[in-house]
Design an enzyme around this catalytic site. Structure first.
Site, PDB file in Angstrom:
ATOM      1  CG  MET A   1      -1.695   1.288   1.425  1.00  0.00           C
ATOM      2  SD  MET A   1      -2.725   1.243   2.907  1.00  0.00           S
ATOM      3  CE  MET A   1      -1.517   1.678   4.152  1.00  0.00           C
TER       4      MET A   1
ATOM      5  CD  GLU B   1       5.003  12.075  -6.069  1.00  0.00           C
ATOM      6  OE1 GLU B   1       5.259  11.357  -7.031  1.00  0.00           O
ATOM      7  OE2 GLU B   1       5.203  11.704  -4.900  1.00  0.00           O
TER       8      GLU B   1
ATOM      9  CG  ASP C   1       0.241   8.078  -2.577  1.00  0.00           C
ATOM     10  OD1 ASP C   1       1.264   7.579  -2.119  1.00  0.00           O
ATOM     11  OD2 ASP C   1       0.216   8.781  -3.596  1.00  0.00           O
TER      12      ASP C   1
ATOM     13  CD1 TRP D   1       7.424   8.245  -2.544  1.00  0.00           C
ATOM     14  CD2 TRP D   1       7.544   6.048  -2.973  1.00  0.00           C
ATOM     15  NE1 TRP D   1       6.183   7.820  -2.962  1.00  0.00           N
ATOM     16  CE2 TRP D   1       6.231   6.481  -3.239  1.00  0.00           C
ATOM     17  CE3 TRP D   1       7.847   4.700  -3.171  1.00  0.00           C
ATOM     18  CZ2 TRP D   1       5.228   5.617  -3.688  1.00  0.00           C
ATOM     19  CZ3 TRP D   1       6.850   3.839  -3.611  1.00  0.00           C
ATOM     20  CH2 TRP D   1       5.557   4.302  -3.867  1.00  0.00           C
TER      21      TRP D   1
HETATM   22  C1  FRU Z   1       2.954   9.477  -4.356  1.00  0.00           C
HETATM   23  C2  FRU Z   1       2.774   8.866  -5.734  1.00  0.00           C
HETATM   24  C3  FRU Z   1       1.720   9.634  -6.520  1.00  0.00           C
HETATM   25  C4  FRU Z   1       1.234   8.610  -7.498  1.00  0.00           C
HETATM   26  C5  FRU Z   1       1.276   7.357  -6.671  1.00  0.00           C
HETATM   27  C6  FRU Z   1       1.582   6.119  -7.445  1.00  0.00           C
HETATM   28  O1  FRU Z   1       3.469   8.606  -3.410  1.00  0.00           O
HETATM   29  O2  FRU Z   1       4.016   8.864  -6.412  1.00  0.00           O
HETATM   30  O3  FRU Z   1       2.207  10.806  -7.122  1.00  0.00           O
HETATM   31  O4  FRU Z   1      -0.045   8.890  -7.956  1.00  0.00           O
HETATM   32  O5  FRU Z   1       2.280   7.547  -5.690  1.00  0.00           O
HETATM   33  O6  FRU Z   1       1.418   4.987  -6.665  1.00  0.00           O
END
Ligand code: FRU
Length: 588
Positions: free
Chosen positions: A136, A308, A138, A394
């Site tokens: 999992m 983002e 976002d 990340w």
């Molecule tokens: C943020 C992100 C978003 C994208 C998603 C992909 O963590 O990079 O920008 O939509 O994760 O899983």
């Protein structure tokens, strides 16, 4: 002569490598056919195996599902399921790319009516949301409807590393405990389903029905574009709009994460969209056709990485409406990797203008609160802006030492504007509902700390889920703080440095730390000097969230102790400080 021979050798070797390049893919294609008699096909996954692509065909028709997964080479770390219950009595063909015909993984795929996994693995959080199994990231589409808080999320049902983005789904009536629902939105020919939001279309502006739940998300295929899907059964099933994408890609690679709300004053839907390192606002009367309104972000805030997951929300401060723009950024966070910054200002239905504040300002200075946004459609008589973030980073998210499930969300937090003594901040503090999680309460006598004071047993039978509340008064201490410890000499340190004006968390000795080089580093936050700091700390197996002065300062960290930390040590390097009103709560 020599040159001619060399050229010949070069020519022959180029020819050979060209032939072998042509041959390799063919030699490495495998295919398997299954006559379905059970609910599931169970696929063995090995996290260190390379990712391969598989295509699933039902009854020899066109492939309906393309899945990227780490099919096991020699052993299964865990299994994932392909739900085939609707195909009993028929044939399923799976083609695997870059896979040897006799691959162990292909040979060991099995049918079963049951899908089992270790739900109770060591670091499974107890009062934070985590996916039932799989990966999992976002939180997505958070929306309240008829007594239910919906939480959708970036989800990979086929492994515990990032891939195959779907929207997973869960609901809660109290923001504390969650019920898993089937995966809500799956990838299609436009691509994977990246982050986005959901709204309740009270006035049926889109024509999908009054009070339809409309999800607005990024289709991430060859390019990123924005799509919508709707549900008229409270989020249980979604139908994708046939006119997708509703905003095609204008030629930029990072074009994602639409967050939509209804703006009464300008009588339209407003979308905030992350566009490289800015946020672009769009307006729409019907959620289907969108007009570009303005762009924010050049030359302001942090630009250490891509922007983002934006969210634009109104908050009241001193009786006036202020608009807050939340923007996640990766990398470029204050302590490395991912983090969430915000701007406070005004919005007129077209343009967002930020007040002059010492940007970048961070929602959470810990390293493990990312991509958080707020719930939509919270009833007016409640009126709270409720935020939740992904409790990872990340920098290392794909490698944290868990197996059947990876990552959890933060607790739900209420956002407010506050003054931290120097300037306005957006405070974030656990929603009041979290207090109902408290079970046993024990009070500890106030202590004055010179050097150190140890509370050796926080709770009897401590399962690693607890809360500590206390007020710390620096008096004349220089560097002071506290540590959670266990009998394995592991510790998680929370440090107030009055000499430099920094608060920090140190996790390099907190247990398993070397699964990723960037994990062990600590985290710092600017600390406004005060006479007293009210502290609230929530610990849930592998996470700690600290809130100072009702969330004026918040830091979230994950950690992986090899034994529960049941000891609390206060320390000071010079001078003395006091810890007062100390309360320990066991969490249910
Ligand atoms: C943020 C992100 C978003 C994208 C998603 C992909 O963590 O990079 O920008 O939509 O994760 O899983």
């Amino acid at each position: 002569m020599k040159t001619t021979t060399n050229l010949l050798i070069l020519f022959l070797s180029l020819l050979m490598s060209a032939c072998s390049q042509n041959k390799t893919p063919d030699a490495q294609k495998a295919s398997a056919v299954f006559s379905i008699n059970s609910n599931y096909l169970l696929l063995p996954i090995e996290d260190n195996a390379p990712e391969i692509r598989m295509q699933v065909k039902y009854n020899d028709e066109q492939p309906v599902e393309v899945i990227n997964l780490r099919l096991a080479h020699v052993k299964a770390d865990y299994w994932v399921k392909l739900d085939v219950a609707n195909y009993k009595g028929s044939k399923i063909t799976i083609d695997f790319e870059n896979t040897e015909k006799n691959s162990w993984g292909v040979k060991n795929i099995k049918q079963s009516d049951k899908f089992e996994f270790d739900y109770n693995e060591t670091y499974r959080p107890q009062f934070h949301f985590s996916p039932e199994y799989g990966w999992m990231n976002d939180p997505n589409g958070m929306v309240y409807l008829d007594g239910e808080y919906h939480l959708f999320y970036q989800y990979n049902p086929y492994g515990t590393k990032w891939q195959n983005m779907h929207w997973g789904h869960a609901v809660s009536t109290d923001l504390n405990s969650w019920t898993y629902l089937p995966t809500a939105i799956a990838p299609d020919s436009l691509g994977a389903i990246f982050s986005g939001s959901a709204v309740i279309d009270v006035n049926n502006t889109a024509g999908f029905g009054k009070n339809a739940m409309v999800a607005i998300y990024t289709s991430a295929g060859r390019v990123q574009s924005q799509s919508i899907a709707y549900s008229t059964d409270k989020g249980r099933t979604f139908t994708k709009y046939e006119g997708n994408p509703v905003i095609p890609n204008p030629g930029i690679p990072d074009f994602r994460d639409p967050k939509v709300f209804w703006h009464n004053e300008s009588n339209q839907w407003i979308m905030s969209l992350a566009t490289k390192q800015t946020i672009t606002f769009y307006g729409s009367a019907n959620l289907k056709s969108w007009t570009r309104l303005s762009e924010f972000g050049d030359g302001i805030g942090s630009h250490g990485g891509v922007w983002e997951c934006p969210d634009l929300i109104p908050l009241t401060y001193n009786g006036k409406t202020k608009w807050v723009l939340i923007v996640s950024i990766n990398p470029g966070g204050p302590n490395g990797g991912s983090a969430t910054q915000y701007f406070i200002g005004d919005f007129d239905g077209k343009t967002f203008r930020a007040d002059a504040l010492p940007y970048p300002l961070w929602m959470d200075y810990g390293r493990d609160n990312y991509a958080g946004v707020t719930w939509s459609n919270i009833p007016e008589n409640d009126g709270r802006k409720i935020f939740m973030g992904w409790m990872s980073n990340w920098d290392y998210a794909n490698n944290v030492p868990t197996k059947n499930c990876r990552s959890a969300m933060t607790v739900a937090r209420e956002l407010k504007i506050a003054n931290n003594g120097k300037h306005l901040v957006v405070s974030n503090y656990p929603v009041s509902e979290t207090k109902t999680l408290r079970a046993l309460e024990s009070a500890i006598k106030d202590v004055v700390v010179e050097k150190e004071v140890v509370i050796s047993n926080l709770l009897d039978k401590n399962k690693g889920t607890y809360e500590i509340e206390m007020t710390l008064k620096p008096q004349n201490a220089g560097i002071f703080g506290f540590m959670l410890q266990n009998s394995k000499n592991e510790e998680l340190e929370f440090r107030f440095d009055m000499t430099t004006g920094f608060f920090s968390i140190h996790r390099h000795k907190s247990g398993l730390v070397d699964f990723e080089g960037r994990f062990a580093a600590g985290m710092n936050a600017p600390l406004v000097k005060k006479d007293a700091y009210k502290v609230r700390l929530l610990v849930d197996k592998a996470s700690a969230e600290i809130f100072i002065n009702e969330g004026e300062l918040a830091l979230t960290t994950i950690f992986f102790p090899t034994e529960v930390m049941n000891k609390l040590k206060f320390y000071t390097n010079e001078g003395k400080f006091s810890a007062e009103h100390i309360k320990i709560y066991q969490i249910k």
